[in-house]
Design a protein around this motif. Structure first.
Motif, PDB file in Angstrom:
ATOM      1  N   TRP A  82      37.297  -6.630 -44.111  1.00 28.83           N
ATOM      2  CA  TRP A  82      37.177  -5.427 -43.285  1.00 28.83           C
ATOM      3  C   TRP A  82      37.169  -5.775 -41.802  1.00 28.83           C
ATOM      4  O   TRP A  82      37.870  -5.149 -41.009  1.00 28.83           O
ATOM      5  CB  TRP A  82      35.899  -4.666 -43.651  1.00 28.83           C
ATOM      6  N   SER A  83      36.378  -6.767 -41.416  1.00 30.80           N
ATOM      7  CA  SER A  83      36.339  -7.169 -40.003  1.00 30.80           C
ATOM      8  C   SER A  83      37.701  -7.688 -39.554  1.00 30.80           C
ATOM      9  O   SER A  83      38.132  -7.439 -38.428  1.00 30.80           O
ATOM     10  CB  SER A  83      35.268  -8.238 -39.780  1.00 30.80           C
ATOM     11  N   VAL A 117      33.964 -13.004 -31.490  1.00 30.20           N
ATOM     12  CA  VAL A 117      33.509 -12.338 -32.716  1.00 30.20           C
ATOM     13  C   VAL A 117      33.772 -13.226 -33.929  1.00 30.20           C
ATOM     14  O   VAL A 117      32.904 -13.397 -34.808  1.00 30.20           O
ATOM     15  CB  VAL A 117      34.202 -10.975 -32.880  1.00 30.20           C
ATOM     16  N   ILE A 118      34.966 -13.810 -33.995  1.00 29.08           N
ATOM     17  CA  ILE A 118      35.316 -14.703 -35.109  1.00 29.08           C
ATOM     18  C   ILE A 118      34.367 -15.890 -35.155  1.00 29.08           C
ATOM     19  O   ILE A 118      33.891 -16.295 -36.220  1.00 29.08           O
ATOM     20  CB  ILE A 118      36.779 -15.164 -34.985  1.00 29.08           C
ATOM     21  N   VAL A 140      26.572 -15.599 -38.293  1.00 30.98           N
ATOM     22  CA  VAL A 140      25.930 -14.414 -37.722  1.00 30.98           C
ATOM     23  C   VAL A 140      26.382 -13.216 -38.563  1.00 30.98           C
ATOM     24  O   VAL A 140      27.579 -13.071 -38.824  1.00 30.98           O
ATOM     25  CB  VAL A 140      26.330 -14.220 -36.251  1.00 30.98           C
ATOM     26  N   PRO A 141      25.485 -12.348 -39.021  1.00 34.03           N
ATOM     27  CA  PRO A 141      25.894 -11.196 -39.844  1.00 34.03           C
ATOM     28  C   PRO A 141      26.941 -10.340 -39.149  1.00 34.03           C
ATOM     29  O   PRO A 141      27.028 -10.308 -37.910  1.00 34.03           O
ATOM     30  CB  PRO A 141      24.579 -10.430 -40.042  1.00 34.03           C
ATOM     31  N   LEU A 165      29.839  -7.616 -34.647  1.00 39.09           N
ATOM     32  CA  LEU A 165      30.676  -6.506 -34.196  1.00 39.09           C
ATOM     33  C   LEU A 165      30.073  -5.820 -32.973  1.00 39.09           C
ATOM     34  O   LEU A 165      30.805  -5.382 -32.077  1.00 39.09           O
ATOM     35  CB  LEU A 165      30.858  -5.494 -35.331  1.00 39.09           C
ATOM     36  N   VAL A 166      28.755  -5.723 -32.921  1.00 39.64           N
ATOM     37  CA  VAL A 166      28.096  -5.115 -31.760  1.00 39.64           C
ATOM     38  C   VAL A 166      28.405  -5.921 -30.497  1.00 39.64           C
ATOM     39  O   VAL A 166      28.666  -5.349 -29.427  1.00 39.64           O
ATOM     40  CB  VAL A 166      26.568  -5.017 -31.987  1.00 39.64           C
TER      41      VAL A 166
END
Length: 475
Positions: A131-132, A250-251, A258-259, A264-265
């Motif tokens: 999804w990410s 983010v990746i 990291v969850p 994403l935040v």
């Protein structure tokens, strides 16, 4: 009809009734009326409620079934909302434009489908989340492919195949850990066993994408169109390779375990800051991009459609469909309707081959009935574990079948949370991208072929099987 207390046993005909009504209404709504799947799912929920009530369940119990179903989907709902915010922030911050800009300059149109599939596979393998991957790299990939004149369903299929390959094979993936944990299989034993079905599936998918890409090698898109798109991007956004730090950050965060939600935040915050300080947007515009999506008007229809999207509001269709689908799935799961369907499937499993094939079919059926990828792993794992032990099959055969039948096929059900997410993120419906999500439909086929030929199907040693039987007898 036998009863347990005031609850009647759920016969197969009754169990199939809500699903049959829902599918018929769904076909009428989507195919004939051109409407969405929400109302058919509500109709199915109403019929399921009536069936449950007729079998002795009180209304408060039926309500609780719905709430349980919705609670299962809440983590997915949070991710859906955050992905909507990410798309709005990254488009407004020029991050998506930068990825598309350099992608158009570097990637050859003929090899684009192969390339985007591999990129998504590597990213999803690194972070453990399809999804990410689809919500970030996939969105940029859609922009690049459409700018090259490649049909959206083809691009979406390649993105999905790559993302699900990486997710399925990653030790960081939720579904991979879930399938291994529920079957008591060592995580890396589970992953190694999946290589036998998933690697051939990826090779076949890449071969199909290479073949499809040939038609775009020469007369795919006039180079002037790509040049025009590049010019519009330069005029509309500040294009800088430094902006690529945002998706890389983010990746890296997710790869460092990291969850997904805090990662994403961070991506949303960086995109928001990029829109304000790099793109020169106002605070009002930047907040608006998070709430209602980014809006651009260049006069170029392709670019305008590509970049006028994202935001919280845009994901509400997806969120509402997820909630409605899970109310339907919750009643089927907790009233015993799904159990009744699974029991009939289990009766067909007379041999090792038919047992594994039945597990895969059960995963597909659960995806269709309960609308949630995780349930398609949880329910069949509970129901089939004993049968695998009795037949002397190692648990890794079950864990692989759960992923091949459950994880991968969730994308083909329009009302499943995965199909809903892809529609909201990539903008392509399940029936459109289904023929091009090659990995997702070829791996279950490979797995069933292996099941009936016995290839890579491993059995327990006699002593190990006797220990399992003794443990079951002692419980």
């Amino acid at each position: 009809m036998e009863t347990t207390g005031n609850k009647k046993d759920m016969k197969l005909g009754w169990a199939l009734l809500p699903l049959s009504v829902m599918i018929v209404v769904m076909l009428i709504s989507i195919v004939q009326l051109g409407q969405g799947p929400h109302i058919p799912l509500i109709v199915g929920t109403a019929v399921a409620s009536i069936v449950a009530w007729r079998h002795g369940f009180k209304w408060k119990e039926i309500e609780e079934m719905m709430y349980k179903g919705i609670r299962l989907a809440l983590p997915a709902v949070v991710i859906i909302i955050l992905v909507g915010l990410t798309i709005g922030a990254w488009i407004g911050g020029g991050i998506v434009a930068t990825m598309i800009y350099f992608g158009l300059k570097i990637i050859s149109p003929a090899y684009f489908l192969v390339t985007i599939c591999l990129i998504c596979a590597v990213v999803a393998l690194s972070i453990g989340s399809s999804w990410s991957t689809m919500g970030t790299i996939g969105v940029a990939g859609m922009g690049i492919g459409l700018s090259m004149g490649i049909p959206a369903p083809m691009v979406a299929g390649a993105v999905i195949s790559g993302a699900y390959f990486g997710d399925k094979m990653s030790p960081l993936s939720d579904t991979t850990n879930l399938a291994a944990g529920l079957t008591h299989t060592n995580l890396f034993v589970h992953i190694r066993h999946m290589l036998y079905t998933t690697i051939p599936g990826l090779i076949i998918a890449l071969g199909v994408y290479a073949w499809l890409g040939r038609r775009f090698a020469d007369s795919m898109t006039d180079s002037s169109e790509i040049t025009q798109t590049l010019t519009i991007l330069e005029d509309s956004f500040v294009i800088s390779p430094w902006l690529l730090i945002v998706p890389l950050a983010v990746i890296l965060l997710v790869a460092k375990k990291v969850p997904a939600i805090p990662a994403l935040v961070v991506g949303i915050a960086l995109g928001f800051l990029a829109q304000v300080f790099i793109q020169g947007g106002t605070l009002a515009d930047s907040v608006g991009a998070l709430q209602s999506g980014y809006v651009i008007d260049t006069g170029n229809e392709l670019v305008d459609n590509l970049f006028s999207r994202g935001g919280l509001d845009a994901m509400m269709y997806t969120v509402s469909m997820t909630i409605v689908a899970m109310t339907f799935g919750g009643i089927l799961e907790y009233s015993g309707m799904l159990q009744s369907i699974m029991n009939q499937i289990l009766k067909l499993a007379k041999t090792a081959g038919s047992l594994i094939a039945s597990t895969i079919l059960a995963g597909i059926a659960t995806n269709a009935t309960c609308s949630e990828q995780y349930i398609s792993i949880v329910v069949p794992s509970r129901m089939f574990a004993g049968a695998y032990e009795k037949m002397g099959l190692q648990s890794k055969n079950l864990s692989r079948a759960l992923e091949d039948g459950g994880t991968l096929t969730s994308v083909f059900i329009p009302w499943n949370t995965c199909g809903v997410f892809i529609l909201g993120t990539l903008g392509v419906g399940a029936f459109e991208y289904a023929p091009y999500a090659v990995l997702n439909f070829i791996v279950p086929v490979i797995s069933i072929v292996y099941a009936f030929t016995g290839y890579t199907i491993e059995r327990m040693a006699v002593i190990q099987q006797e220990e399992h039987v003794a443990e079951q007898a002692a419980q």
